[in-house]
Design a protein around this motif. Structure first.
Motif, mmCIF file in Angstrom:
data_model
loop_
_atom_site.group_PDB
_atom_site.id
_atom_site.type_symbol
_atom_site.label_atom_id
_atom_site.label_comp_id
_atom_site.label_asym_id
_atom_site.label_seq_id
_atom_site.Cartn_x
_atom_site.Cartn_y
_atom_site.Cartn_z
ATOM 1 N N LEU A 184 0.835 -1.198 0.000
ATOM 2 C CA LEU A 184 0.000 0.000 0.000
ATOM 3 C C LEU A 184 0.875 1.256 0.000
ATOM 4 C CD1 LEU A 184 -2.732 -1.118 2.549
ATOM 5 C CD2 LEU A 184 -3.175 -0.410 0.185
ATOM 6 N N ALA A 185 1.896 1.258 0.862
ATOM 7 C CA ALA A 185 2.789 2.419 0.944
ATOM 8 C C ALA A 185 3.551 2.619 -0.359
ATOM 9 C CB ALA A 185 3.757 2.242 2.109
ATOM 10 N N ALA A 186 4.064 1.516 -0.922
ATOM 11 C CA ALA A 186 4.844 1.617 -2.161
ATOM 12 C C ALA A 186 3.978 2.053 -3.334
ATOM 13 C CB ALA A 186 5.512 0.279 -2.458
ATOM 14 N N SER A 187 2.739 1.559 -3.382
ATOM 15 C CA SER A 187 1.844 1.969 -4.460
ATOM 16 C C SER A 187 1.572 3.460 -4.395
ATOM 17 C CB SER A 187 0.531 1.182 -4.366
ATOM 18 O OG SER A 187 -0.384 1.619 -5.348
ATOM 19 N N LEU A 200 -4.217 -7.311 -2.779
ATOM 20 C CA LEU A 200 -5.575 -7.854 -2.792
ATOM 21 C C LEU A 200 -5.560 -9.376 -2.738
ATOM 22 C CD1 LEU A 200 -8.604 -7.482 -2.962
ATOM 23 C CD2 LEU A 200 -8.389 -7.335 -5.465
ATOM 24 N N ARG A 201 -4.627 -10.011 -3.429
ATOM 25 C CA ARG A 201 -4.558 -11.467 -3.385
ATOM 26 C C ARG A 201 -4.252 -11.953 -1.964
ATOM 27 N NH1 ARG A 201 -1.139 -14.429 -7.873
ATOM 28 N NH2 ARG A 201 -2.303 -16.178 -6.945
ATOM 29 N N ILE A 202 -3.368 -11.257 -1.267
ATOM 30 C CA ILE A 202 -3.056 -11.638 0.106
ATOM 31 C C ILE A 202 -4.275 -11.453 0.995
ATOM 32 C CG2 ILE A 202 -1.646 -11.126 2.132
ATOM 33 C CD1 ILE A 202 0.585 -10.216 0.222
ATOM 34 N N VAL A 203 -4.922 -10.297 0.911
ATOM 35 C CA VAL A 203 -6.074 -10.022 1.767
ATOM 36 C C VAL A 203 -7.213 -10.996 1.475
ATOM 37 C CG1 VAL A 203 -7.861 -8.304 2.283
ATOM 38 C CG2 VAL A 203 -5.468 -7.610 2.145
ATOM 39 N N HIS A 260 -8.049 0.108 4.219
ATOM 40 C CA HIS A 260 -7.101 0.922 3.458
ATOM 41 C C HIS A 260 -7.019 0.441 2.006
ATOM 42 C CE1 HIS A 260 -5.722 3.308 6.781
ATOM 43 N NE2 HIS A 260 -5.157 2.301 7.425
ATOM 44 N N LEU A 261 -6.955 -0.864 1.831
ATOM 45 C CA LEU A 261 -6.865 -1.410 0.474
ATOM 46 C C LEU A 261 -8.150 -1.139 -0.297
ATOM 47 C CD1 LEU A 261 -5.423 -3.011 -1.706
ATOM 48 C CD2 LEU A 261 -6.197 -5.125 -0.590
ATOM 49 N N ARG A 262 -9.278 -1.300 0.360
ATOM 50 C CA ARG A 262 -10.569 -1.011 -0.282
ATOM 51 C C ARG A 262 -10.612 0.421 -0.779
ATOM 52 N NH1 ARG A 262 -15.490 0.917 2.216
ATOM 53 N NH2 ARG A 262 -17.371 0.283 1.043
ATOM 54 N N TRP A 273 -17.068 -7.903 -0.517
ATOM 55 C CA TRP A 273 -16.904 -8.529 0.791
ATOM 56 C C TRP A 273 -15.987 -7.753 1.727
ATOM 57 C CZ3 TRP A 273 -11.777 -9.375 1.411
ATOM 58 C CH2 TRP A 273 -10.994 -9.650 0.283
ATOM 59 N N MET A 274 -15.228 -6.804 1.220
ATOM 60 C CA MET A 274 -14.161 -6.214 2.025
ATOM 61 C C MET A 274 -14.695 -5.482 3.264
ATOM 62 S SD MET A 274 -11.408 -4.954 -0.874
ATOM 63 C CE MET A 274 -9.970 -4.986 0.204
ATOM 64 N N LEU A 275 -15.742 -4.698 3.119
ATOM 65 C CA LEU A 275 -16.264 -3.963 4.266
ATOM 66 C C LEU A 275 -16.877 -4.907 5.287
ATOM 67 C CD1 LEU A 275 -16.866 -1.347 5.740
ATOM 68 C CD2 LEU A 275 -18.942 -1.109 4.346
#
Length: 411
Positions: A184-187, A200-203, A260-262, A273-275
Motif C-alpha cells: 500500500l505504501a509503495a503503491s 488484494l490477493r493476500i487479503v 485501506h486497500l478497499r 466482501w471487504m467492508l
C-alpha cells in the motif's frame, strides 16, 4: 457528548502525543548506524544487536515526522537509509540481514517480515524526498516480489538463507500482513497500482478465506503447502513473533488494512466482501479479546475455541484497536465505532501512556501493571505514532503520502 473523531480539540491532543512520541524516539539513533532497542526509560541498548525491523520502523516514523515539518527528523531518515544501504545490506547477494552488530551480521537468514519493512521505510522516505530513497525502494520491491512472492498461492514465503538457495518450509501470516502494508505504501509512493493487486490477493486469502473459515480467528502458521499448523508453538505460547493460537491484535490490524486497500482500489472496484469482512474481524476482536478476563485490556492470544491463552496486554494491540475503530467509522459513519475509539483511548491514557519514562508501556499484565513476559523495554514507536495519525487521515492514500499531500487534519 460530542464524538472525539473529527473534533479539533482531540486532533490537537493527538498531535501533541505524536510529538511526545517523536521526542522519545530520537534516543534510538545508534551511533554505528540504524536505530537501537530502547529500554523502559528510553536509553539505547547499544550492547544489543541492531534489528532490521526496528531500524525500518523508526526510519518510517521519522519520515512521517519530517513530512509533518518536525525539525531534525529528516536527518534521522537519512541515518536510517544509510544503515539500510550500508551495514544491513548484503552487497554480494542482495537483500538485507535481520540483525547486525559491530562484527557484522548476527544471522544470515533473510525474512519476508523484515524485507516488508524495508519497503515501508523506503516508501515513506521517497515521499519525504530523502536522497537515496528511490533506489532503495526500487531494490527492495524487486527483492520482495522476486524472492518472496509465491504467485501460485498469492502470498509471500517466509525465510531464505543468505544465498537464496534454501527456503524454510514454514509459512507465516504476520509477514504477509506487513507485506500488504508495505505494498500500500509503495503503491502510493510510486503511483504503481499493480502493487495493489498483489495486496488484494493476500487479503483475499487471509481475510476472506482463512479468517472467515475459522470463525474470524486467523491461523498464523502454515507448512510449505499453506496448510494451517494450528498447534504450532503450543509449548511456547508467548513467542513475540510466532505465538500459539490466534493473535487478537492482528484481527484488528487486518480489519484496518482491508479498509485501506478497499479505499486505495476505489469502492467501485473493490470486492463487495471487504467492508463486511473488516467489520467481522473487528467484532470478533472485541468479543473474544477485549476485557474478557475481569480487567480492561486486550488479551494477546486465544485458542481455537476463543479462550484466552496469553493474557498479557500489548500496547500495539490497543493502538491497532483505536486505528481500526477510526477506519471503520470513516468507512461507515457508524457511531458505535466512535464510541469504541473513545473507550480505548481512555484505556490507553489510564494505563498505557508512560508520562514518566516516555512513550507507551509496551506490555502490561492482567492487572494492567508493567510486565515483560513477551517484550522487554520499548523497542520502537511505530504502532503508537501511527495510532495518533490514522484518525486524522483519510483511508487512502497510505500514511506518508497522505501526510505529504497535506491531508492531515489539524487542531
Amino acid at each position: 457528548m460530542k464524538p472525539w473523531l473529527g473534533s479539533a480539540s482531540h486532533a490537537r491532543w493527538l498531535e501533541a502525543e505524536s510529538d511526545r512520541l517523536l521526542a522519545f524516539s530520537r534516543g534510538s539513533r545508534h551511533p554505528a548506524g540504524g536505530f537501537a532497542w530502547l529500554d523502559d526509560d528510553g536509553r539505547a541498548q547499544l550492547d544489543r544487536p541492531v534489528q532490521l525491523w526496528i531500524t525500518c520502523r523508526m526510519t518510517h516514523v521519522f519520515a512521517l515526522g519530517a513530512l509533518m515539518g518536525r525539525p531534525g527528523c529528516a536527518s534521522l531518515v537519512d541515518h536510517g537509509i544509510g544503515a539500510l544501504t550500508g551495514r544491513f545490506h548484503d552487497d554480494e547477494r542482495s537483500g538485507w540481514y535481520a540483525a547486525v552488530d559491530a562484527d557484522g551480521p548476527r544471522t544470515e537468514q533473510k525474512s519476508a517480515y523484515e524485507h516488508a519493512f524495508v519497503v515501508l521505510a523506503a516508501s515513506s522516505a521517497v515521499v519525504a524526498g530523502r536522497p537515496g530513497a528511490p533506489a532503495l525502494l526500487e531494490e527492495a520491491l524487486e527483492v520482495l516480489l522476486t524472492r518472496f512472492w509465491d504467485d501460485e498461492h498469492g502470498m509471500v514465503v517466509e525465510e531464505w538463507d543468505r544465498s537464496w538457495s534454501t527456503l524454510d518450509p514454514y509459512r507465516g501470516v504476520n509477514a504477509n500482513m506487513h507485506t500488504v502494508e508495505a505494498l500500500l505504501a509503495a503503491s502510493s509512493a510510486t503511483a504503481d497500482d499493480r502493487l495493489l493487486q498483489h495486496a488484494l490477493r493476500i487479503v483475499a486469502r487471509v481475510v476472506h478465506d482463512l479468517a472467515r473459515s475459522h470463525e474470524w480467528r486467523i491461523p498464523e502458521h502454515f507448512d510449505e503447502q499453506w496448510q494451517p499448523l494450528l498447534e504450532y508453538n503450543a509449548d511456547a505460547p508467548a513467542h513475540p513473533f510466532r505465538p500459539y493460537g490466534a493473535t487478537i491484535g492482528h484481527w484488528l490490524e487486518w480489519s484496518r488494512l482491508t479498509l485501506h486497500l478497499r479505499a486505495a482500489l476505489g469502492e467501485d472496484a473493490a470486492p463487495d466482501w471487504m467492508l463486511d469482512d473488516a467489520r467481522s474481524l473487528f467484532d470478533a476482536a472485541v468479543r473474544e479479546g477485549w476485557s474478557v478476563d475481569g480487567a480492561p485490556g486486550f488479551v494477546y492470544t486465544v485458542d481455537w475455541s476463543g479462550r484466552p491463552v496469553v493474557r498479557e496486554r500489548m500496547h500495539w494491540v490497543a493502538a491497532e484497536a483505536t486505528a481500526a475503530a477510526a477506519a471503520l467509522h470513516d468507512a461507515t459513519g457508524d457511531a458505535a465505532y466512535a464510541q469504541w475509539y473513545q473507550t480505548w483511548w481512555d484505556h490507553i491514557a489510564d494505563v498505557v501512556l508512560d508520562l514518566r519514562g516516555g512513550s507507551w508501556r509496551h506490555e502490561l499484565d492482567t492487572s494492567n501493571q508493567p510486565s515483560a513476559l513477551v517484550w522487554e523495554g520499548k523497542p520502537d514507536t511505530y504502532h503508537a505514532v501511527q495510532a495518533t495519525l490514522i484518525p486524522r487521515l483519510p483511508l487512502a492514500p497510505a500514511l506518508a503520502s497522505a501526510v505529504g499531500e497535506g491531508l492531515l487534519r489539524q487542531g
